[in-house]
Design an enzyme around this catalytic site. Structure first.
Site, PDB file in Angstrom:
ATOM      1  N   SER A 133       0.817  -1.211   0.000  1.00 25.25           N
ATOM      2  CA  SER A 133       0.000   0.000   0.000  1.00 25.25           C
ATOM      3  C   SER A 133       0.856   1.269   0.000  1.00 25.25           C
ATOM      4  O   SER A 133       1.524   1.565  -0.972  1.00 25.25           O
ATOM      5  CB  SER A 133      -0.945  -0.058   1.202  1.00 25.25           C
ATOM      6  N   ASP A 179      10.488   5.410  -9.998  1.00 25.06           N
ATOM      7  CA  ASP A 179      10.152   5.957 -11.318  1.00 25.06           C
ATOM      8  C   ASP A 179      10.886   7.260 -11.603  1.00 25.06           C
ATOM      9  O   ASP A 179      11.176   7.571 -12.760  1.00 25.06           O
ATOM     10  CB  ASP A 179       8.643   6.175 -11.427  1.00 25.06           C
ATOM     11  N   LYS A 185      -0.557  -4.242  -3.415  1.00 23.95           N
ATOM     12  CA  LYS A 185      -1.880  -3.656  -3.140  1.00 23.95           C
ATOM     13  C   LYS A 185      -1.944  -2.293  -3.812  1.00 23.95           C
ATOM     14  O   LYS A 185      -1.423  -1.308  -3.306  1.00 23.95           O
ATOM     15  CB  LYS A 185      -2.140  -3.519  -1.641  1.00 23.95           C
TER      16      LYS A 185
END
Length: 448
Positions: free
Chosen positions: A298, A309, A323
């Protein structure tokens, strides 16, 4: 993970006489604006309810039948959606604030099976050896088959020092394992830190609570003030089950100057939002290695995904939990409520990690490195320059002026210190530290 509470259209069953539950299908038709199949299904529901009320072998509790129907309706959507009775709301609030007594594990429903996401560090479950991925088959003398998530949470929480028996099955173990655990206060502290070597800091985040951002700033301030600043940072998100979305966003923002952090996209426009990074005056350009594993879920995955990224951190460890959804809690009448999924979230590059997880840049399995006794080889016994007769003595290093050490004030809030020597026997931490040190060496060679 919560993200606000949204008003949606809802209907509530009258809990009086069964035949009056839906009053009239025609009335619902104008209100619900659904298709004919929906009305036929609602009519079927009332027919079954009336039939059971009249002819079942024993008297039936109409309220209970309706609640069970709603429970099944919501619970079958996904593992993170559930219908909750009033008593479940109090337990839900304990997840992000307050103090409660329990055994210290985060659980989820994985294919309708009660599964451990991760044990919380420092708790009875963690100390006893319960692991991420363990399947809980019994709590005390009750089977967890068909047990709701909130029911399992209620059973595992309770008075401090009172025992609870947890039975699990674990991959690779032929027999079930029983743990007799004494409940204790679950620590609210979510951040700890240590200096592994001069200039190389370690930051452990165990969950994302209301105070986590402030705690991280405090710990970073201490690490950054030593040894003329940090040369590198290890951020440990292993076995961190997540928590509050806003904390994950703000913590990611500490290390990013621009670009998207995470985007959430739901079917409703109000459940679609993009969270962006902002530049600030803090200079945190030092390299970062983030540690993750299968218990990182999460909010942990939001932070790891954002830093990965943007090429702001190297991710090391094993693939995270996966998740990639956002939930909200919506109150209903008479103290009931529903928790349900409103959106999926996406990393800055637009990737969904739902059921996939964050894949580390460098995969390293967890292992505790044993201290190896130094063996003296024949090469260690060979004569060196210093052993030769009349060899020149080494020059004495100039002694810098002595600095009087100031007594450090102890912050009771964070008095639990991490053992840096013990951390360096953690294979993943050791690998991360080696990477950071190597990066510093090559940066000097390249003149950067």
């Amino acid at each position: 993970m919560k993200h606000g509470s949204y008003n949606i259209f809802k209907f509530w069953f009258s809990l009086g006489v069964a035949v009056c539950v839906f009053i009239s299908i025609t009335g619902f038709k104008s209100t619900l604006q659904a298709n004919d199949n929906t009305y036929q299904s609602l009519k079927l529901f009332t027919d079954v309810l009336e039939e059971l009320e009249k002819n079942y072998v024993d008297d039936v509790d109409t309220d209970e039948l309706i609640h069970n129907a709603i429970k099944g309706m919501v619970g079958n959507l996904d593992p993170h959606s559930s219908f909750m009775p009033p008593e479940a709301f109090d337990e839900l609030q304990d997840d992000t604030k307050g103090e409660f007594s329990g055994i210290g594990i985060v659980i989820t429903m994985k294919e309708a099976i009660l599964t451990v996401v991760s044990p919380i560090e420092g708790t009875p479950a963690y100390k006893a050896g319960i692991q991420a991925g363990d399947i809980i088959i019994r709590i005390d003398d009750k089977s967890t088959k068909d047990m709701a998530l909130w029911e399992a949470v209620n059973m595992m929480r309770g008075p401090r020092h009172k025992e609870v028996l947890i039975t699990v099955i674990r991959e690779g173990e032929p027999n079930s394992i029983e743990y007799s655990l004494k409940r204790d206060l679950i620590p609210m502290e979510s951040v700890r830190s240590a200096m592994l070597e001069p200039g190389y800091g370690y930051l452990r985040i165990t969950n994302f609570r209301m105070s986590t951002l402030d705690d991280i700033k405090e710990h970073l301030g201490k690490l950054e003030s030593k040894n003329n600043g940090l040369k590198g940072l290890i951020m440990d998100l292993r076995d961190n089950p997540g928590g509050l979305l806003d904390q994950a966003v703000k913590i990611s923002d500490l290390f990013l100057d621009q670009g998207n952090i995470v985007s959430i996209k739901g079917r409703q426009e109000r459940n679609t939002q993009v969270f962006k990074a902002h530049s600030d005056n803090e200079d945190r350009k030092y390299p970062i290695v983030v540690l993750i594993n299968g218990g990182s879920a999460s909010a942990s995955e939001i932070v790891a995904g954002a830093l990965q990224d943007h090429s702001r951190a190297l991710i090391l460890g094993t693939t995270s939990f996966g998740k990639g959804s956002v939930q909200t809690v919506h109150p209903l009448k008479e103290g009931f409520g529903i928790k349900y999924t409103i959106a999926r979230y996406y990393t800055p590059n637009g990737a969904s990690i739902q059921a996939k997880g964050i894949v580390p840049d460098i995969e390293v399995e967890y292992e505790i490195l044993e201290k190896k006794e130094k063996k003296v080889s024949i090469f260690d016994r060979m004569i060196r320059e210093k052993d030769l007769k009349n060899s020149l003595k080494p020059e004495k290093a100039k002694q810098p002026g002595k600095i009087k050490k100031q007594p450090q004030k102890q912050n009771r809030k964070h008095q639990r210190l991490l053992d840096s020597d013990q951390l360096q026997h953690d294979a993943q931490v050791k690998r991360a530290l080696d990477i950071l040190i190597s990066y510093g060496v090559f940066s000097k060679l390249n003149g950067s």
